[in-house]
Scaffold this motif. Structure first.
Motif, PDB file in Angstrom:
ATOM      1  N   UNK A 140     -45.735  37.757  93.319  1.00  0.00           N
ATOM      2  CA  UNK A 140     -44.697  37.526  94.326  1.00  0.00           C
ATOM      3  C   UNK A 140     -43.932  36.266  93.930  1.00  0.00           C
ATOM      4  N   UNK A 141     -42.606  36.354  93.905  1.00  0.00           N
ATOM      5  CA  UNK A 141     -41.757  35.207  93.623  1.00  0.00           C
ATOM      6  C   UNK A 141     -40.956  34.885  94.873  1.00  0.00           C
ATOM      7  N   UNK A 142     -41.061  33.646  95.325  1.00  0.00           N
ATOM      8  CA  UNK A 142     -40.278  33.176  96.469  1.00  0.00           C
ATOM      9  C   UNK A 142     -39.204  32.232  95.934  1.00  0.00           C
ATOM     10  N   UNK A 143     -37.956  32.513  96.247  1.00  0.00           N
ATOM     11  CA  UNK A 143     -36.862  31.649  95.812  1.00  0.00           C
ATOM     12  C   UNK A 143     -36.125  31.113  97.023  1.00  0.00           C
ATOM     13  N   UNK A 144     -35.594  29.900  96.901  1.00  0.00           N
ATOM     14  CA  UNK A 144     -34.784  29.314  97.964  1.00  0.00           C
ATOM     15  C   UNK A 144     -33.403  29.018  97.405  1.00  0.00           C
ATOM     16  N   UNK A 145     -32.392  29.535  98.067  1.00  0.00           N
ATOM     17  CA  UNK A 145     -31.001  29.343  97.652  1.00  0.00           C
ATOM     18  C   UNK A 145     -30.360  28.310  98.548  1.00  0.00           C
ATOM     19  N   UNK A 146     -30.062  27.149  97.987  1.00  0.00           N
ATOM     20  CA  UNK A 146     -29.457  26.075  98.764  1.00  0.00           C
ATOM     21  C   UNK A 146     -28.605  25.221  97.868  1.00  0.00           C
ATOM     22  N   UNK A 147     -28.825  23.903  97.905  1.00  0.00           N
ATOM     23  CA  UNK A 147     -28.125  23.008  96.985  1.00  0.00           C
ATOM     24  C   UNK A 147     -28.463  23.383  95.555  1.00  0.00           C
ATOM     25  N   UNK A 148     -29.720  23.743  95.333  1.00  0.00           N
ATOM     26  CA  UNK A 148     -30.170  24.265  94.051  1.00  0.00           C
ATOM     27  C   UNK A 148     -30.878  25.583  94.286  1.00  0.00           C
ATOM     28  N   UNK A 149     -31.731  25.962  93.340  1.00  0.00           N
ATOM     29  CA  UNK A 149     -32.574  27.144  93.505  1.00  0.00           C
ATOM     30  C   UNK A 149     -34.019  26.709  93.311  1.00  0.00           C
ATOM     31  N   UNK A 150     -34.796  26.779  94.377  1.00  0.00           N
ATOM     32  CA  UNK A 150     -36.211  26.487  94.286  1.00  0.00           C
ATOM     33  C   UNK A 150     -36.989  27.758  94.039  1.00  0.00           C
ATOM     34  N   UNK A 206     -36.573  38.940  86.908  1.00  0.00           N
ATOM     35  CA  UNK A 206     -37.400  40.144  86.900  1.00  0.00           C
ATOM     36  C   UNK A 206     -37.840  40.504  85.484  1.00  0.00           C
ATOM     37  N   UNK A 207     -36.965  40.332  84.525  1.00  0.00           N
ATOM     38  CA  UNK A 207     -37.298  40.621  83.134  1.00  0.00           C
ATOM     39  C   UNK A 207     -38.462  39.745  82.657  1.00  0.00           C
ATOM     40  N   UNK A 208     -38.455  38.471  83.065  1.00  0.00           N
ATOM     41  CA  UNK A 208     -39.462  37.530  82.598  1.00  0.00           C
ATOM     42  C   UNK A 208     -40.795  37.651  83.333  1.00  0.00           C
ATOM     43  N   UNK A 209     -40.750  37.984  84.627  1.00  0.00           N
ATOM     44  CA  UNK A 209     -41.961  37.911  85.452  1.00  0.00           C
ATOM     45  C   UNK A 209     -42.485  39.263  85.927  1.00  0.00           C
ATOM     46  N   UNK A 210     -41.644  40.298  85.939  1.00  0.00           N
ATOM     47  CA  UNK A 210     -42.040  41.620  86.432  1.00  0.00           C
ATOM     48  C   UNK A 210     -42.719  41.518  87.806  1.00  0.00           C
TER      49      UNK A 210
END
Length: 273
Positions: A140-150, A206-210
């Motif tokens: 599972x990948x959790x990303x945060x879109x804000x000033x940057x990308x966490x 997705x390519x890198x982590x599947x």
């Protein structure tokens, strides 16, 4: 009739470039049990100044109650790579945080043991335990879109700390410079045009982590219907559920688990020259 167990309560602190907020959390339910307290991050974001404001926030939280029940540890999410209690980078705070003994500094200021982790990791922990990633096996990948990308990466619910997937390269630049929500606002991009950049970013991820699931957080996730339907990935991509409370909840969970592990667990190793 089985008696209801009293909830386990711990304090989570979320330190950001603009605000420092904290609350008491029911770490079994993943819910705030009292209103959060928030103060502005001091201008410049220097370590001693941030620690002082964090201490003020914590004092107000403890004064308002209820009292934490899991132990004395306070969980802290911080905008940096954090290794063994030491902040190795600094995002939207003063450069003096680079290689600073953050856990030691905050423990002294707060008067309680502080466990410090990357803010995206802490928010991701909350989403995996109680939100959009709950009970999802695999990657599972959790990303945060804000000033940057966490970013936060989990494998069968276990965190792989300090990923920096916002710095993947697209179009010859850090992805966050092209695809963060700040880029959308700065360049006045339409949702459709921004989604094209997000598509390139998430396709590479997705390519890198599947991954088996991608969770998208950050303030813009409130408007997920404007851009997530425009993305085409193999893995499901869904909005975060806990939003602004995720950092506090995840930090509190981290504190409770450290207290349960014992008084010396998680104590930062001394740095050697």
């Amino acid at each position: 009739m089985t008696a209801r167990k009293d909830p386990r309560l711990a304090v989570g602190v979320d330190i950001g470039g603009s605000g420092i907020k904290a609350a008491v959390v029911d770490v079994d339910a993943g819910e705030l049990v009292a209103d959060r307290v928030r103060h502005k991050t001091p201008e410049g974001g220097k370590p001693d100044d941030v620690a002082e404001v964090a201490a003020t926030v914590l004092a107000e939280v403890l004064q308002a109650g209820p009292e934490p029940t899991t132990g004395e540890t306070v969980g802290v999410g911080f905008p940096a790579v954090v290794q063994h209690g030491v902040t190795r980078t600094a995002a939207n705070v003063h450069e003096d945080w680079v290689d600073a003994p953050a856990a030691e500094l905050l423990t002294k200021a707060l008067g309680r043991r502080a466990v410090v982790a990357n803010d995206a990791d802490v928010a991701g922990l909350a989403e995996v335990r109680f939100g959009a990633g709950r009970d999802v096996p695999g990657v599972v990948v959790v990303t945060t879109l804000g000033t940057g990308i966490g970013s936060a990466l989990f494998v069968d619910g276990t965190l792989v700390p300090n990923t920096e997937f916002g710095h993947l390269e697209i179009d010859g630049e850090d992805a966050e410079k092209r695809a963060a929500d700040s880029a959308r606002e700065r360049e006045d991009l339409s949702w459709k045009d921004w989604a094209k950049r997000l598509q390139r970013y998430y396709t590479l991820l997705e390519l890198l982590l599947q991954p088996d699931l991608v969770v998208v957080g950050g303030g813009v996730s409130k408007k997920h219907d404007k851009f997530l339907p425009l993305l085409d990935l193999r893995a499901p991509i869904v909005p975060a559920q806990l939003r602004n409370e995720a950092g506090i909840i995840g930090a509190a969970v981290m504190a409770a688990e450290l207290d349960a592990a014992g008084p010396t667990a998680g104590t930062p190793a001394k740095e050697t020259a």
